[in-house]
Scaffold this active site. Structure first.
Site, PDB file in Angstrom:
ATOM      1  N   GLU A  58       0.793  -1.232   0.000  1.00 30.63           N
ATOM      2  CA  GLU A  58       0.000   0.000   0.000  1.00 30.63           C
ATOM      3  C   GLU A  58       0.826   1.283   0.000  1.00 30.63           C
ATOM      4  O   GLU A  58       0.869   2.004   0.999  1.00 30.63           O
ATOM      5  CB  GLU A  58      -0.979   0.002   1.184  1.00 30.63           C
ATOM      6  CG  GLU A  58      -2.000  -1.095   1.113  1.00 30.63           C
ATOM      7  CD  GLU A  58      -3.207  -0.877   2.022  1.00 30.63           C
ATOM      8  OE1 GLU A  58      -3.265   0.134   2.736  1.00 30.63           O
ATOM      9  OE2 GLU A  58      -4.109  -1.741   2.000  1.00 30.63           O
ATOM     10  N   GLU A  67      -5.159  -8.488   0.330  1.00 33.21           N
ATOM     11  CA  GLU A  67      -5.822  -8.192   1.606  1.00 33.21           C
ATOM     12  C   GLU A  67      -7.304  -7.964   1.363  1.00 33.21           C
ATOM     13  O   GLU A  67      -7.683  -7.301   0.391  1.00 33.21           O
ATOM     14  CB  GLU A  67      -5.274  -6.918   2.278  1.00 33.21           C
ATOM     15  CG  GLU A  67      -3.993  -7.101   3.014  1.00 33.21           C
ATOM     16  CD  GLU A  67      -3.556  -5.849   3.773  1.00 33.21           C
ATOM     17  OE1 GLU A  67      -4.426  -5.109   4.286  1.00 33.21           O
ATOM     18  OE2 GLU A  67      -2.336  -5.614   3.834  1.00 33.21           O
TER      19      GLU A  67
HETATM   20  C1  NOJ Z   1      -4.269  -2.268   4.981  1.00 34.67           C
HETATM   21  C2  NOJ Z   1      -2.934  -2.396   5.621  1.00 34.67           C
HETATM   22  O1  NOJ Z   1      -2.050  -3.014   4.747  1.00 34.67           O
HETATM   23  C3  NOJ Z   1      -2.970  -3.134   6.937  1.00 34.67           C
HETATM   24  O2  NOJ Z   1      -1.745  -2.950   7.556  1.00 34.67           O
HETATM   25  C4  NOJ Z   1      -4.136  -2.638   7.764  1.00 34.67           C
HETATM   26  O3  NOJ Z   1      -4.142  -3.185   9.046  1.00 34.67           O
HETATM   27  C5  NOJ Z   1      -5.417  -2.960   7.045  1.00 34.67           C
HETATM   28  N1  NOJ Z   1      -5.419  -2.232   5.792  1.00 34.67           N
HETATM   29  C6  NOJ Z   1      -6.679  -2.573   7.804  1.00 34.67           C
HETATM   30  O4  NOJ Z   1      -6.717  -1.200   7.968  1.00 34.67           O
END
Ligand code: NOJ
Length: 483
Positions: A201, A389
């Protein structure tokens, strides 16, 4: 670990678990006695979970780890919910075998984890800390012993503090520091890791860390400087791709995990679908689009005007170094409609009553899992896509029987996986899905207040308790199908 199952068949087991409708329905579903075939995923589809170093490991002073920007940030008063830090988190540094046992019990075939740069290079660059990789070697051994294939992220936001002191992602030199670190790790671990992701991200760590200050390093730089930080991030990614290829075992696959702005048609007319595709390319101009196309869109540069990033044609080529796969972190969707604006689309702002999960930003947008992979495949010819994710926060409660019946998370996952299935049926080349997250963990500025796990963690005792959603996921994996 003794696990209470919501999937056990038999009246006695159901009675023992209590009389809620959820439990009985889940218990019966193991027989797969639903009509029809369910939503069956392609054979060999990979089911995984994802975590990240700073969010689960703890042990921040052990075995030579150097400080990261998240240590500094979380220890700065007022920056995180309740002053929470990742000092201990899930203590997975010590409890990793328990966590891998949970993965095994779920039936996972793949898992996504990240390496902490400051464990490997406590000073950011220079001499590696030999104990840094020892820890990850232990994890890799344990995963392989349990038949789980590791997918590795090299940067999930825990930048060595010493490098931030030199400007961090604002300093052009970071592109080389990062590539050197990635090449070193890939050279050492590609014998047991088939898939590397350079970064997690970029949009988040750049825009929130340097643009809004809500994440480490907590800066709010000018528009022009921010555009340059973005450029350094994509360039660092490209240089890392090349460094990994040069150092890794032949056949190692390289990609990234990005949270694209997931434009979706607000309603599915051909014109809106087309508008959403344009929006998907344009809204990701500074990250996925430049990585895939090797150029910033005209609109992106024109819009920035004098604040546009400085770059060379050679850098654009590096940024677009060919990838083997794309990872999409998908949580929310951005509905758009066709419009006669110059770009041909308009955002539909979610009204106040639009439903969201426990995190106020987590508007429910299951269609993201249908459209984002389809657009990535169509626009850029991406042939191997992973949902790196997907998951949600929920206000979990431990009931009097010690159970967490997170039916809201089950609802969320069911909706998203249904849309993912639809996208795959329509041709999206999605090969696997990594649920965020295996465990409740340190949710950055939200500390331990927001729980994203399918396993409940009591942070005082480190006791892990699989939630109802864990059995929901286990059942899907067992059948390779939404039964
Ligand atoms: C994306 C992130 O990569 C992760 O670290 C985070 O905990 C989750 N979103 C949820 O916000």
């Amino acid at each position: 670990m003794k696990r209470r199952s919501f999937l056990t068949t038999g009246a006695a087991a159901v009675a023992a678990l209590g009389s809620t409708g959820f439990v009985e329905a889940a218990a019966k579903s193991t027989t797969r006695d639903v009509e029809g075939k369910g939503l069956v995923f392609p054979q060999g589809f990979l089911w995984g979970s994802a975590t990240a170093s700073y969010q689960v490991e703890g042990a921040i002073h052990e075995e030579g780890r150097g400080p990261s920007i998240w240590d500094t940030f979380s220890h700065t008063p007022g920056k995180t919910h309740n002053g929470d830090t990742g000092d201990v988190a899930d203590d997975s540094f010590h409890l990793y075998k328990k966590d891998i046992a949970l993965m095994k019990d779920l039936g996972l075939t793949v898992v996504r984890f990240s390496i902490a740069w400051p464990r490997v290079f406590p000073n950011g660059t220079g001499t590696p800390n030999p104990q840094g990789l020892d820890f990850y070697n232990r994890i890799l051994d344990e995963l392989h012993a349990n038949g789980i294939a590791p997918y590795c992220t090299l940067y999930h936001w825990d930048l060595p503090q010493v490098l931030e002191d030199k400007g961090g992602w604002q300093n052009h030199d970071i592109t080389k520091w990062f590539a050197d670190y990635c090449g070193y790790v890939a050279g050492k671990l590609s014998d047991r890791i088939s898939h590397f992701m350079t970064m997690n991200e970029m949009r988040s760590f750049v825009e929130i860390g340097y643009g809004g200050g809500r994440h480490a390093p907590g800066l709010n730089v000018s528009r022009g400087k921010l555009a340059q930080v973005r450029h350094h991030a994509v360039l660092g990614h490209g240089m890392a791709v090349q460094a990994i290829r040069a150092a890794a075992k032949k056949g190692t696959k390289v990609g990234l995990a990005e949270n694209c702005e997931n434009a979706v048609p607000a309603i599915e007319t051909p014109a809106n679908v087309h508008a959403a595709e344009i929006a998907f390319r344009e809204e990701n101009a500074m990250y996925m689009t430049v990585i895939q196309e090797g150029r910033y869109t005209d609109h992106y540069l024109a819009n920035l005007g004098a604040d546009a990033p400085k770059f060379t044609p050679e850098e654009l080529k590096i940024i677009a170094s060919p990838l083997d796969f794309a990872g999409l972190n998908c949580y929310t969707a951005t509905p758009v409609i066709a419009d006669d604006t110059p770009l041909g689309y308009m955002h539909v702002k979610n009204p106040k009553s639009y439903p969201h999960m426990a995190s106020p930003w987590l508007y429910i947008g299951p269609e993201a899992l249908r459209w984002a992979p389809k657009f990535a495949a169509k626009l850029w010819g991406v042939k191997e896509i992973y949902i790196t994710e997907n998951g949600c926060s929920a206000d979990d409660v431990v009931d009097s029987k010690g159970c967490v019946l997170d039916s809201d998370r089950v609802m969320f996952l069911r909706q998203y996986l249904t849309q993912l299935h639809r996208g795959i049926t329509e041709g999206a080349p999605v090969k696997g899905y990594f649920l965020w997250s295996l465990l409740d963990n340190y949710e950055w500025a939200d500390g331990y207040e927001k729980r994203f796990g399918i396993t409940y963690v009591d942070f005082a005792t480190q006791k892990r308790t699989p939630k109802l959603s864990s059995d929901f996921y286990k059942n899907i994996i067992a059948h390779n199908s939404l039964v």
